[in-house]
Design an enzyme around this catalytic site. Sequence first.
Site, PDB file in Angstrom:
ATOM      1  N   ARG A  92       0.828  -1.209   0.000  1.00 22.67           N
ATOM      2  CA  ARG A  92       0.000   0.000   0.000  1.00 22.67           C
ATOM      3  C   ARG A  92       0.864   1.262   0.000  1.00 22.67           C
ATOM      4  O   ARG A  92       0.448   2.309  -0.502  1.00 22.67           O
ATOM      5  CB  ARG A  92      -1.001   0.001   1.163  1.00 22.67           C
ATOM      6  CG  ARG A  92      -2.099   1.063   1.027  1.00 22.67           C
ATOM      7  CD  ARG A  92      -3.211   0.913   2.056  1.00 22.67           C
ATOM      8  NE  ARG A  92      -4.284   0.037   1.614  1.00 22.67           N
ATOM      9  CZ  ARG A  92      -5.407   0.441   0.995  1.00 22.67           C
ATOM     10  NH1 ARG A  92      -5.629   1.720   0.758  1.00 22.67           N
ATOM     11  NH2 ARG A  92      -6.311  -0.430   0.631  1.00 22.67           N
ATOM     12  N   GLU A 152      -9.511   6.428   7.159  1.00 17.09           N
ATOM     13  CA  GLU A 152      -8.074   6.650   7.014  1.00 17.09           C
ATOM     14  C   GLU A 152      -7.659   7.857   6.188  1.00 17.09           C
ATOM     15  O   GLU A 152      -6.667   8.516   6.527  1.00 17.09           O
ATOM     16  CB  GLU A 152      -7.420   5.405   6.400  1.00 17.09           C
ATOM     17  CG  GLU A 152      -7.507   4.173   7.266  1.00 17.09           C
ATOM     18  CD  GLU A 152      -7.187   2.912   6.480  1.00 17.09           C
ATOM     19  OE1 GLU A 152      -7.994   2.551   5.599  1.00 17.09           O
ATOM     20  OE2 GLU A 152      -6.125   2.324   6.719  1.00 17.09           O
ATOM     21  N   ARG A 207      -3.691   2.995  10.734  1.00 19.76           N
ATOM     22  CA  ARG A 207      -4.450   3.987   9.952  1.00 19.76           C
ATOM     23  C   ARG A 207      -3.697   4.451   8.692  1.00 19.76           C
ATOM     24  O   ARG A 207      -2.726   5.195   8.775  1.00 19.76           O
ATOM     25  CB  ARG A 207      -4.774   5.177  10.843  1.00 19.76           C
ATOM     26  CG  ARG A 207      -6.030   5.924  10.423  1.00 19.76           C
ATOM     27  CD  ARG A 207      -6.405   6.934  11.465  1.00 19.76           C
ATOM     28  NE  ARG A 207      -7.788   7.373  11.305  1.00 19.76           N
ATOM     29  CZ  ARG A 207      -8.453   8.074  12.216  1.00 19.76           C
ATOM     30  NH1 ARG A 207      -7.875   8.430  13.334  1.00 19.76           N
ATOM     31  NH2 ARG A 207      -9.698   8.440  12.000  1.00 19.76           N
ATOM     32  N   ALA A 240      -9.130  -0.824   6.453  1.00 16.79           N
ATOM     33  CA  ALA A 240      -9.101  -0.243   5.116  1.00 16.79           C
ATOM     34  C   ALA A 240     -10.264   0.742   4.921  1.00 16.79           C
ATOM     35  O   ALA A 240     -10.727   0.945   3.799  1.00 16.79           O
ATOM     36  CB  ALA A 240      -9.108  -1.327   4.040  1.00 16.79           C
TER      37      ALA A 240
END
Length: 776
Positions: A324, A727, A356, A525
Amino acid sequence: MKDQITSTEAIRGAVHSDLRHDSAIKHVTGRAEYCDDIAEPAGTLHAYLGTSDVTHARIRSLDLSAVRAAPGVIGVLTAADIPGANDISPTGRNDEPVFPTDLIEFHGQPLFAVVAESRDAARRAAELAQMEVEELPHALDPLQAQAAGYPHITDPLKLERGDVATGFAEAPHRITGRLNVGGQDHMYLEGQISFAIPGEDDDVVVHCSTQHPSEAQHMVAHVLGVPSNAVTVNVRRMGGGFGGKESQMNLFACVAALAAKKWNRPVKIRPDRDQDMTATGKRHDFVIDYDVAFDEAGRIQAVEGEFAARCGWSSDLSGPVTDRALFHADNAYFYPHVRLASRPMKTNTVSNTAFRGFGGPQGVVAAERMIEEIAFALGKDPLEVRKANFYGPEGRDLTPYHQQVTDNILERLVGELEKSADYQARRKAILEFNAQSRFLKRGIALTPVKFGISFTATHYNQAGSLIHVYSDGSIHLNHGGTEMGQGLNTKVAQVVADAFQVDITRIKITRTTTEKVPNTSATAASSGSDLNGMAALDAAEQIKTRLVEYAADKWGVDPAAVIFLPNAVKVGNEVMGFDALVKAAYMARVHLSAAGFYKTPDIHWDRAAGRGRPFYYYAYGASCSEVSVDTLTGEYRVERTDILHDVGRSLNPVLDKGQVEGAFIQGMGWLTTEELWWDKQGRLRTHAPSTYKIPLASDAPRIFNVGLAEWSVNPERTIKRSKAVGEPPFMLGISVLEALSMAVASVADYRECPRLDAPATPERVLMAVERLRGGK
Ligand code: MTE
Ligand code: MOS
């Protein structure tokens, strides 16, 4: 607000309205029940972890006789007491023993558990272990690990698009640099905790503070060597998770369950804050090497980046986290030619985990550093460089992972914030102020965020729900998501209230339990309301369909003539109460319970090829922060922050604003004062709030204007066209780091990028000032 809820309008507005968190009053009056508040049955025992005081060593012997003999001790648990698999790796890599048998891999690693009549007795006894070990050399950070030839803890990812070599060859400017980005402790108010109650046969019920009850269930089953159907995991709420309870609770759930089954008594385990901080994983810190080429206008031509992360001793979620980071190394910007690689390094430290943003923020910080480099090199306002590089129309809309950006709203969003924050005039004023002021310097920065929504592990993008309508018309709502303060339960209840057109007070929000909804994904997510809102809507629609069929049949009207009004149902020309219809349907033997399901459409990801559409959509935001810095001490404060954030059509604007504010502050803390510090022996020396500084209320911006982009509607068919919020706003904190950078750069007339590493503690700010002043 209460009056509104019972009024006609409010039901229609159950979604898109400012309902307070369903537990708000319980939170502030201390009546909300957390795991540790559950009444303990007589005979409850308490467990505590015994941990290693070396960093990397072979275990020669572990003598627990003094532990066993200590007052109040019932017994100890070691690897030898595990009837099933000694492994709690969340990705099935088999590299995370509950307790190690021969190798200690980090300082503070849990080696055994003591079970005693009281927590205090267990905690004191845990100190009495005698160990003989053969110490081994250790590597603590990614660079040491690379130098020592440590392996990648999980497969690295490579993303590539275009022709990087040509991109670099043809561009007039090129800068290479290195950025260190620190980790972060979750500092949830409620620490890790599990409470297991044994049942008959193989059964065990575990109350656990977890974002991922299904995983805790599967791990407990795996470790006990029993099928998943013997294990129930419950969680009513967490006092914060922030990613720290996505996999890190497994250890505690398993220890409590092992002990409960071994002694056939309820067992609770709750580490103190120091042990919580030393024994559980944190945000990954990264060392990022970047190479960026650009033209006179500041337009990026080519980017190459290498992202080395401190993963710790086991893989945990480091694979998807470092993936990510790469997915977000573009942030909002189009890179014509790009090559990115992750280096997930094994280290002799605690195993880092979800936090986060899940690696995304580390990628975004790197993108913003490159923008800064370009701006300082060309003597431009960084905002101008940002705008020049935004994703655009065809030809400038492909990410490094080949997903097309089709929903970009940043131009409008950033434009609006630039105006409402009065950016241009304030920047000008700050430049003038800095020219006059010798020691106090100011800085301002406006930074954008683009964040991909969906689990990159495609199969995780599914959810379930269970709704019962009782014959009195009251509604029992259950779904697979977990409540950690973010307000997920409120939002999902709003969706159900809207579907049935009933008062939200009629809906009972119940604890998350693996008995009601199986095989759930982590609430992570940011997908909680996207997934569970849809699954709950599916269940509600099924029940509604049955009610409509029943009413149409019974009163001989067309199904289209059965209409749900506030707390009532219109059947042809008759209006009856919702309760009356439900009662009649029950008497006629209509099934008033339904399980709902949802899976996100249209997403796919081929990791080996580095191509696909991993994200269903993007959430956007922008923030503008102004700081002042005392260049004699490095101390600083945030004078003002303006935020404009995109949540699509908000399910609940007041809760979403709360998420945006909290995330900004948490992001700011990560980049400014929260510093994790390991000594040379590998001991984490910042393991309590005394040495680890999270932002306080007094650290919030003096002026704090937070707005939602009210015009934004999710173009994808998400729940009521809302967007995930958990997030993305975390990365709004980056504007503070960038503003600090401008203030520091002012001491050398903005000729040079200060290359502030994060966290930019006052010490680092001072050192950067000294370096620039000294012309070094
Ligand atoms: N907000 C509060 N109050 N407490 C939390 O622990 N966790 C964050 C975010 N907001 C968190 C929070 C994280 S890491 C995620 S992934 C999302 O909430 C998860 O919830 P959601 O998917 O329902 O937004
Ligand atoms: Mo959040 S880091 O996805 O739990």
